[in-house]
Write a protein that holds these residues in place. Structure first.
Motif, PDB file in Angstrom:
ATOM      1  N   GLU A  65      61.811  -1.164  47.960  1.00 47.35           N
ATOM      2  CA  GLU A  65      60.605  -0.347  47.884  1.00 47.35           C
ATOM      3  C   GLU A  65      60.970   1.128  47.823  1.00 47.35           C
ATOM      4  O   GLU A  65      62.014   1.549  48.313  1.00 47.35           O
ATOM      5  CB  GLU A  65      59.727  -0.585  49.113  1.00 47.35           C
ATOM      6  N   LEU A  66      60.079   1.911  47.256  1.00 46.28           N
ATOM      7  CA  LEU A  66      60.233   3.357  47.222  1.00 46.28           C
ATOM      8  C   LEU A  66      60.020   3.879  48.629  1.00 46.28           C
ATOM      9  O   LEU A  66      59.108   3.435  49.331  1.00 46.28           O
ATOM     10  CB  LEU A  66      59.201   3.953  46.256  1.00 46.28           C
ATOM     11  N   GLU A  67      60.866   4.812  49.061  1.00 49.81           N
ATOM     12  CA  GLU A  67      60.721   5.359  50.401  1.00 49.81           C
ATOM     13  C   GLU A  67      61.047   6.838  50.423  1.00 49.81           C
ATOM     14  O   GLU A  67      61.695   7.357  49.513  1.00 49.81           O
ATOM     15  CB  GLU A  67      61.600   4.606  51.399  1.00 49.81           C
ATOM     16  N   ASN A  68      60.578   7.494  51.471  1.00 50.64           N
ATOM     17  CA  ASN A  68      60.840   8.919  51.647  1.00 50.64           C
ATOM     18  C   ASN A  68      62.218   9.061  52.272  1.00 50.64           C
ATOM     19  O   ASN A  68      62.453   8.610  53.377  1.00 50.64           O
ATOM     20  CB  ASN A  68      59.772   9.552  52.536  1.00 50.64           C
ATOM     21  N   GLY A  69      63.123   9.703  51.551  1.00 54.32           N
ATOM     22  CA  GLY A  69      64.495   9.851  52.022  1.00 54.32           C
ATOM     23  C   GLY A  69      64.746  11.157  52.739  1.00 54.32           C
ATOM     24  O   GLY A  69      65.879  11.522  52.985  1.00 54.32           O
ATOM     25  N   GLY A  70      63.713  11.884  53.072  1.00 52.10           N
ATOM     26  CA  GLY A  70      63.886  13.147  53.772  1.00 52.10           C
ATOM     27  C   GLY A  70      62.950  14.190  53.215  1.00 52.10           C
ATOM     28  O   GLY A  70      62.182  13.947  52.293  1.00 52.10           O
ATOM     29  N   GLY A  71      63.045  15.349  53.772  1.00 51.61           N
ATOM     30  CA  GLY A  71      62.203  16.433  53.291  1.00 51.61           C
ATOM     31  C   GLY A  71      61.939  17.443  54.381  1.00 51.61           C
ATOM     32  O   GLY A  71      62.727  17.625  55.299  1.00 51.61           O
ATOM     33  N   GLY A  72      60.814  18.077  54.288  1.00 52.85           N
ATOM     34  CA  GLY A  72      60.430  19.109  55.242  1.00 52.85           C
ATOM     35  C   GLY A  72      59.203  19.808  54.718  1.00 52.85           C
ATOM     36  O   GLY A  72      58.515  19.303  53.831  1.00 52.85           O
ATOM     37  N   TRP A  73      58.938  21.008  55.241  1.00 55.32           N
ATOM     38  CA  TRP A  73      57.789  21.765  54.783  1.00 55.32           C
ATOM     39  C   TRP A  73      58.078  23.251  54.920  1.00 55.32           C
ATOM     40  O   TRP A  73      58.978  23.662  55.633  1.00 55.32           O
ATOM     41  CB  TRP A  73      56.510  21.364  55.508  1.00 55.32           C
ATOM     42  N   SER A  74      57.282  24.038  54.223  1.00 54.50           N
ATOM     43  CA  SER A  74      57.485  25.485  54.180  1.00 54.50           C
ATOM     44  C   SER A  74      57.084  26.136  55.497  1.00 54.50           C
ATOM     45  O   SER A  74      56.343  25.571  56.300  1.00 54.50           O
ATOM     46  CB  SER A  74      56.686  26.088  53.034  1.00 54.50           C
ATOM     47  N   ASN A  75      57.582  27.357  55.712  1.00 48.72           N
ATOM     48  CA  ASN A  75      57.222  28.119  56.907  1.00 48.72           C
ATOM     49  C   ASN A  75      55.732  28.388  56.971  1.00 48.72           C
ATOM     50  O   ASN A  75      55.143  28.365  58.049  1.00 48.72           O
ATOM     51  CB  ASN A  75      57.987  29.450  56.947  1.00 48.72           C
ATOM     52  N   ALA A  76      55.126  28.653  55.810  1.00 43.22           N
ATOM     53  CA  ALA A  76      53.682  28.922  55.787  1.00 43.22           C
ATOM     54  C   ALA A  76      52.896  27.694  56.250  1.00 43.22           C
ATOM     55  O   ALA A  76      51.924  27.824  57.002  1.00 43.22           O
ATOM     56  CB  ALA A  76      53.258  29.328  54.377  1.00 43.22           C
ATOM     57  N   LEU A  77      53.318  26.512  55.833  1.00 44.92           N
ATOM     58  CA  LEU A  77      52.642  25.285  56.272  1.00 44.92           C
ATOM     59  C   LEU A  77      52.891  25.056  57.758  1.00 44.92           C
ATOM     60  O   LEU A  77      51.984  24.660  58.493  1.00 44.92           O
ATOM     61  CB  LEU A  77      53.103  24.077  55.446  1.00 44.92           C
ATOM     62  N   ASP A  78      54.090  25.333  58.214  1.00 50.12           N
ATOM     63  CA  ASP A  78      54.416  25.183  59.631  1.00 50.12           C
ATOM     64  C   ASP A  78      53.511  26.077  60.485  1.00 50.12           C
ATOM     65  O   ASP A  78      52.950  25.633  61.484  1.00 50.12           O
ATOM     66  CB  ASP A  78      55.891  25.537  59.855  1.00 50.12           C
ATOM     67  N   LYS A  79      53.343  27.296  60.047  1.00 51.08           N
ATOM     68  CA  LYS A  79      52.493  28.253  60.759  1.00 51.08           C
ATOM     69  C   LYS A  79      51.043  27.763  60.787  1.00 51.08           C
ATOM     70  O   LYS A  79      50.384  27.799  61.826  1.00 51.08           O
ATOM     71  CB  LYS A  79      52.587  29.609  60.063  1.00 51.08           C
ATOM     72  N   LEU A  80      50.554  27.293  59.641  1.00 50.40           N
ATOM     73  CA  LEU A  80      49.181  26.788  59.548  1.00 50.40           C
ATOM     74  C   LEU A  80      48.982  25.572  60.458  1.00 50.40           C
ATOM     75  O   LEU A  80      47.952  25.447  61.126  1.00 50.40           O
ATOM     76  CB  LEU A  80      48.851  26.427  58.098  1.00 50.40           C
ATOM     77  N   LEU A  81      49.965  24.689  60.497  1.00 51.14           N
ATOM     78  CA  LEU A  81      49.863  23.503  61.358  1.00 51.14           C
ATOM     79  C   LEU A  81      49.813  23.891  62.829  1.00 51.14           C
ATOM     80  O   LEU A  81      49.037  23.324  63.604  1.00 51.14           O
ATOM     81  CB  LEU A  81      51.042  22.558  61.091  1.00 51.14           C
ATOM     82  N   LYS A  82      50.637  24.856  63.224  1.00 48.06           N
ATOM     83  CA  LYS A  82      50.645  25.302  64.628  1.00 48.06           C
ATOM     84  C   LYS A  82      49.331  25.969  65.004  1.00 48.06           C
ATOM     85  O   LYS A  82      48.834  25.790  66.111  1.00 48.06           O
ATOM     86  CB  LYS A  82      51.817  26.248  64.870  1.00 48.06           C
ATOM     87  N   GLU A  83      48.739  26.733  64.077  1.00 49.84           N
ATOM     88  CA  GLU A  83      47.454  27.384  64.328  1.00 49.84           C
ATOM     89  C   GLU A  83      46.326  26.362  64.436  1.00 49.84           C
ATOM     90  O   GLU A  83      45.389  26.539  65.208  1.00 49.84           O
ATOM     91  CB  GLU A  83      47.114  28.366  63.199  1.00 49.84           C
ATOM     92  N   GLY A  84      46.422  25.272  63.672  1.00 54.20           N
ATOM     93  CA  GLY A  84      45.350  24.280  63.630  1.00 54.20           C
ATOM     94  C   GLY A  84      45.396  23.246  64.731  1.00 54.20           C
ATOM     95  O   GLY A  84      44.509  22.408  64.833  1.00 54.20           O
ATOM     96  N   MET A  85      46.408  23.305  65.601  1.00 52.62           N
ATOM     97  CA  MET A  85      46.524  22.305  66.657  1.00 52.62           C
ATOM     98  C   MET A  85      45.741  22.714  67.898  1.00 52.62           C
ATOM     99  O   MET A  85      45.604  23.894  68.199  1.00 52.62           O
ATOM    100  CB  MET A  85      47.994  22.142  67.068  1.00 52.62           C
ATOM    101  N   ASP A  86      45.259  21.701  68.599  1.00 53.59           N
ATOM    102  CA  ASP A  86      44.649  21.937  69.905  1.00 53.59           C
ATOM    103  C   ASP A  86      45.771  22.167  70.897  1.00 53.59           C
ATOM    104  O   ASP A  86      46.905  21.772  70.695  1.00 53.59           O
ATOM    105  CB  ASP A  86      43.839  20.709  70.352  1.00 53.59           C
ATOM    106  N   ASP A  87      45.453  22.768  72.030  1.00 51.51           N
ATOM    107  CA  ASP A  87      46.482  22.980  73.066  1.00 51.51           C
ATOM    108  C   ASP A  87      46.964  21.657  73.642  1.00 51.51           C
ATOM    109  O   ASP A  87      48.076  21.567  74.136  1.00 51.51           O
ATOM    110  CB  ASP A  87      45.907  23.858  74.195  1.00 51.51           C
ATOM    111  N   SER A  88      46.134  20.618  73.589  1.00 53.80           N
ATOM    112  CA  SER A  88      46.511  19.330  74.157  1.00 53.80           C
ATOM    113  C   SER A  88      47.463  18.555  73.243  1.00 53.80           C
ATOM    114  O   SER A  88      48.132  17.634  73.691  1.00 53.80           O
ATOM    115  CB  SER A  88      45.258  18.493  74.425  1.00 53.80           C
ATOM    116  N   GLU A  89      47.494  18.916  71.967  1.00 48.33           N
ATOM    117  CA  GLU A  89      48.348  18.197  71.010  1.00 48.33           C
ATOM    118  C   GLU A  89      49.784  18.691  71.104  1.00 48.33           C
ATOM    119  O   GLU A  89      50.037  19.853  71.397  1.00 48.33           O
ATOM    120  CB  GLU A  89      47.843  18.394  69.579  1.00 48.33           C
ATOM    121  N   GLU A  90      50.682  17.758  70.843  1.00 48.04           N
ATOM    122  CA  GLU A  90      52.102  18.122  70.843  1.00 48.04           C
ATOM    123  C   GLU A  90      52.596  18.130  69.418  1.00 48.04           C
ATOM    124  O   GLU A  90      52.272  17.250  68.625  1.00 48.04           O
ATOM    125  CB  GLU A  90      52.892  17.112  71.681  1.00 48.04           C
ATOM    126  N   TYR A  91      53.407  19.109  69.081  1.00 49.29           N
ATOM    127  CA  TYR A  91      53.903  19.285  67.721  1.00 49.29           C
ATOM    128  C   TYR A  91      55.300  18.742  67.613  1.00 49.29           C
ATOM    129  O   TYR A  91      56.144  18.900  68.395  1.00 49.29           O
ATOM    130  CB  TYR A  91      53.836  20.765  67.372  1.00 49.29           C
TER     131      TYR A  91
END
Length: 142
Positions: free
Chosen positions: A116-142
């Motif tokens: 099967e096709l699978e994800n062999g790795g990757g990551g995300w940009s700093n801008a997306l990382d920043k947006l994800l951290k801003e969009g999280m609740d304090d109760s959520e763990e990143y």
């Protein structure tokens, strides 16, 4: 006026030139065929499942109205053969060229059959990382 006879050296150069053009054309056609195959794989339903699973690993609420990641599209300019194997491709998140998710699609041989096709790795940009951290609740763990 007499024509000069063609020398052996000229004949050899002409033949060598024709051979080089033929080899170059063949290599170019193989490259185009490989690009077409990679695009077919990246656009497949199987790849869509892999991409969406990867986005949900980044953010569990991805691709829902509650999530930070609302949508994605394939960056066709980024599709290339990965030197370590597989296909490298970037996803543009929420139609913003700065929000990127990087993926490497792999398909391994298992007992002589393609797996099967699978994800062999990757990551995300700093801008997306920043947006994800801003969009999280304090109760959520990143």
């Amino acid at each position: 006026m007499k024509r000069k006879p063609i020398k052996k050296r000229q004949i050899v150069l002409i033949i060598a030139g024709i051979c080089l053009l033929w080899i170059g054309g063949t290599m170019y056609m193989n490259h185009l065929k490989l690009e077409e195959e990679m695009i077919k794989i990246v656009e497949s339903e199987e790849a869509k499942i892999v991409f969406e699973a990867g986005l949900k690993n980044i953010e569990p609420k991805a691709l829902t109205s509650e999530g930070v990641i609302k949508s994605y599209k394939i960056d066709y300019e980024s599709i290339k053969r990965n030197p370590m194997g597989g296909i490298s491709v970037q996803l543009i998140i929420n139609d913003n060229d700065e929000l990127l998710a990087y993926n490497i699609l792999n398909r391994y041989m298992i007992n002589g059959q393609l797996g099967e096709l699978e994800n062999g790795g990757g990551g995300w940009s700093n801008a997306l990382d920043k947006l994800l951290k801003e969009g999280m609740d304090d109760s959520e763990e990143y």
